[in-house]
Write a protein that holds these residues in place. Sequence first.
Motif, PDB file in Angstrom:
ATOM      1  N   ASP A 190      39.536 -29.816 -31.841  1.00 35.63           N
ATOM      2  CA  ASP A 190      38.893 -28.876 -32.894  1.00 35.63           C
ATOM      3  C   ASP A 190      38.153 -27.864 -31.978  1.00 35.63           C
ATOM      4  O   ASP A 190      37.946 -26.603 -32.416  1.00 35.63           O
ATOM      5  CB  ASP A 190      38.081 -29.551 -33.734  1.00 35.63           C
ATOM      6  N   ALA A 191      37.354 -28.270 -30.713  1.00 34.41           N
ATOM      7  CA  ALA A 191      36.721 -27.308 -30.061  1.00 34.41           C
ATOM      8  C   ALA A 191      37.759 -26.054 -29.536  1.00 34.41           C
ATOM      9  O   ALA A 191      37.485 -24.823 -29.482  1.00 34.41           O
ATOM     10  CB  ALA A 191      35.978 -28.060 -28.914  1.00 34.41           C
ATOM     11  N   LYS A 192      38.934 -26.348 -29.113  1.00 30.01           N
ATOM     12  CA  LYS A 192      39.960 -25.697 -28.598  1.00 30.01           C
ATOM     13  C   LYS A 192      40.403 -24.805 -29.772  1.00 30.01           C
ATOM     14  O   LYS A 192      40.698 -23.487 -29.551  1.00 30.01           O
ATOM     15  CB  LYS A 192      40.946 -26.268 -27.855  1.00 30.01           C
ATOM     16  N   LEU A 193      40.509 -25.339 -31.086  1.00 26.85           N
ATOM     17  CA  LEU A 193      40.860 -24.438 -32.028  1.00 26.85           C
ATOM     18  C   LEU A 193      40.094 -23.722 -32.334  1.00 26.85           C
ATOM     19  O   LEU A 193      40.077 -22.506 -32.923  1.00 26.85           O
ATOM     20  CB  LEU A 193      41.483 -25.360 -33.355  1.00 26.85           C
ATOM     21  N   GLU A 194      38.727 -23.935 -32.341  1.00 25.06           N
ATOM     22  CA  GLU A 194      37.587 -22.978 -32.628  1.00 25.06           C
ATOM     23  C   GLU A 194      37.813 -21.687 -31.628  1.00 25.06           C
ATOM     24  O   GLU A 194      37.650 -20.606 -31.992  1.00 25.06           O
ATOM     25  CB  GLU A 194      36.272 -23.555 -32.687  1.00 25.06           C
ATOM     26  N   ARG A 195      38.036 -21.894 -30.379  1.00 25.31           N
ATOM     27  CA  ARG A 195      38.107 -20.770 -29.173  1.00 25.31           C
ATOM     28  C   ARG A 195      39.288 -20.179 -29.661  1.00 25.31           C
ATOM     29  O   ARG A 195      39.278 -18.834 -29.683  1.00 25.31           O
ATOM     30  CB  ARG A 195      38.294 -21.345 -28.057  1.00 25.31           C
ATOM     31  N   ALA A 196      40.329 -20.475 -30.221  1.00 21.35           N
ATOM     32  CA  ALA A 196      41.586 -19.849 -30.613  1.00 21.35           C
ATOM     33  C   ALA A 196      41.183 -18.814 -31.778  1.00 21.35           C
ATOM     34  O   ALA A 196      41.587 -17.723 -31.783  1.00 21.35           O
ATOM     35  CB  ALA A 196      42.610 -20.836 -31.005  1.00 21.35           C
ATOM     36  N   ARG A 197      40.625 -19.307 -32.665  1.00 22.17           N
ATOM     37  CA  ARG A 197      40.101 -18.551 -34.077  1.00 22.17           C
ATOM     38  C   ARG A 197      39.190 -17.441 -33.442  1.00 22.17           C
ATOM     39  O   ARG A 197      39.284 -16.407 -34.122  1.00 22.17           O
ATOM     40  CB  ARG A 197      39.521 -19.263 -34.909  1.00 22.17           C
ATOM     41  N   ALA A 198      38.200 -17.675 -32.551  1.00 18.09           N
ATOM     42  CA  ALA A 198      37.506 -16.710 -32.054  1.00 18.09           C
ATOM     43  C   ALA A 198      38.446 -15.362 -31.419  1.00 18.09           C
ATOM     44  O   ALA A 198      38.108 -14.215 -31.462  1.00 18.09           O
ATOM     45  CB  ALA A 198      36.527 -17.022 -31.206  1.00 18.09           C
ATOM     46  N   LEU A 199      39.244 -15.724 -30.940  1.00 17.61           N
ATOM     47  CA  LEU A 199      40.457 -14.982 -30.183  1.00 17.61           C
ATOM     48  C   LEU A 199      41.289 -14.147 -31.208  1.00 17.61           C
ATOM     49  O   LEU A 199      42.010 -13.347 -30.983  1.00 17.61           O
ATOM     50  CB  LEU A 199      41.109 -15.546 -29.306  1.00 17.61           C
ATOM     51  N   GLY A 200      41.362 -14.718 -32.465  1.00 17.03           N
ATOM     52  CA  GLY A 200      42.088 -14.069 -33.601  1.00 17.03           C
ATOM     53  C   GLY A 200      43.105 -14.960 -34.106  1.00 17.03           C
ATOM     54  O   GLY A 200      43.776 -14.243 -35.053  1.00 17.03           O
ATOM     55  N   ALA A 201      43.268 -16.052 -34.011  1.00 16.44           N
ATOM     56  CA  ALA A 201      44.476 -17.097 -34.609  1.00 16.44           C
ATOM     57  C   ALA A 201      43.896 -16.914 -35.981  1.00 16.44           C
ATOM     58  O   ALA A 201      42.697 -17.285 -36.594  1.00 16.44           O
ATOM     59  CB  ALA A 201      44.263 -18.467 -33.803  1.00 16.44           C
ATOM     60  N   ASP A 202      44.906 -16.822 -36.816  1.00 19.31           N
ATOM     61  CA  ASP A 202      44.589 -16.701 -38.383  1.00 19.31           C
ATOM     62  C   ASP A 202      44.629 -18.141 -38.975  1.00 19.31           C
ATOM     63  O   ASP A 202      43.829 -18.666 -40.000  1.00 19.31           O
ATOM     64  CB  ASP A 202      45.693 -15.843 -38.983  1.00 19.31           C
ATOM     65  N   ASP A 203      45.369 -19.278 -38.856  1.00 17.25           N
ATOM     66  CA  ASP A 203      45.172 -20.428 -38.998  1.00 17.25           C
ATOM     67  C   ASP A 203      45.605 -21.496 -37.874  1.00 17.25           C
ATOM     68  O   ASP A 203      46.207 -21.194 -36.969  1.00 17.25           O
ATOM     69  CB  ASP A 203      46.679 -20.785 -40.025  1.00 17.25           C
ATOM     70  N   THR A 204      44.914 -22.598 -37.817  1.00 19.30           N
ATOM     71  CA  THR A 204      44.979 -23.546 -36.934  1.00 19.30           C
ATOM     72  C   THR A 204      45.155 -24.852 -37.455  1.00 19.30           C
ATOM     73  O   THR A 204      44.795 -25.228 -38.286  1.00 19.30           O
ATOM     74  CB  THR A 204      43.541 -23.577 -35.837  1.00 19.30           C
TER      75      THR A 204
END
Length: 334
Positions: A190-204
Amino acid sequence: MRAFHLTGTSIDSLKRVELPIPAPAAGEVLIRLRAASLNYLDLMVARGQFPVPSLPMIPGSDGAGDIVALGDGVRGWAVGDRVVPGLIVDWAAGALAAPLAQRMRGVTLPGSLAEHATVPATALVRIPDQVSYRDAATLPIAGTTAWNAIAGRVRPGSTVLLLGTGGVSLFALQFAKVAGARVILTSSSDAKLERARALGADDTINYRSVPDWDAAVLTLTDGRGVDLVVETVGATTFARSLNAVAVGGTVFVVGLIGGGELSVPVVPVLQKVITIQGNNTGSTAHLADALRAVATNRIAPVIDRRFAFDDAPAAYRFLESGGHVGKLVVDIDP
């Protein structure tokens, strides 16, 4: 010069050594390397999972620095030029052919875990002033591979599926967002997914809590699937990637951390007219395009951690642990 030798088939066989500075042959330049970055290929070489001609050898495929000497016949380059060489040094542009694929930095040629390296001029790309050595060093494998996955396949409104948060996936995320795509990304953290969302990922999607992540992708896309899957894992995820891709979509195969032997269900490939596209990193021209895209769009490569030169074995171990997000960089400057 300071360097590392890989003397066997384990990370423990990486040994710090002192070597003479090499002289560039005709058609080559001598680079004073300033930074290197690690890839899964480097880990495979260190483990003996990817063959090398002989040991000991200087490992490390990716690095960047400046030219300090020119060999005979080199034109268009000067001492002091800031450069990053590609992995496959004879593949300047165009389609890959077998004779061009033999010489690879950190595999069949000395790599970047050294203060100096000789490199064929055909492999060089000039680093723009606004891009650091560290950022440039992350591009030859991960950035170029991601660029080749996205360029020409993604347009505004496309949907892209990325597996994990390694260097290729995060470069692909950044390039896809610049192209106007929707990005879905999976990870077990979940921590990595949060970083991905901060970089612009729309859905994780956390694939540990949602094992049927391909079904979740179909739900997110109203049953249609994604236009492109950047398949960075391999055997353990491939069938789900085929299920998650749309009719007429592409599975772009770049990784095998989950295993290199595939058992592929043929029916979805036929019924959905799926394109399965392999990739062998890219040419010098592809690297130049990726670097230009980074500079023009002010993309900051995601560097998880930096390691001092003498700590390069620790960088390998951290890469092996899978705890990173993005790239790991080894600083060669003292």
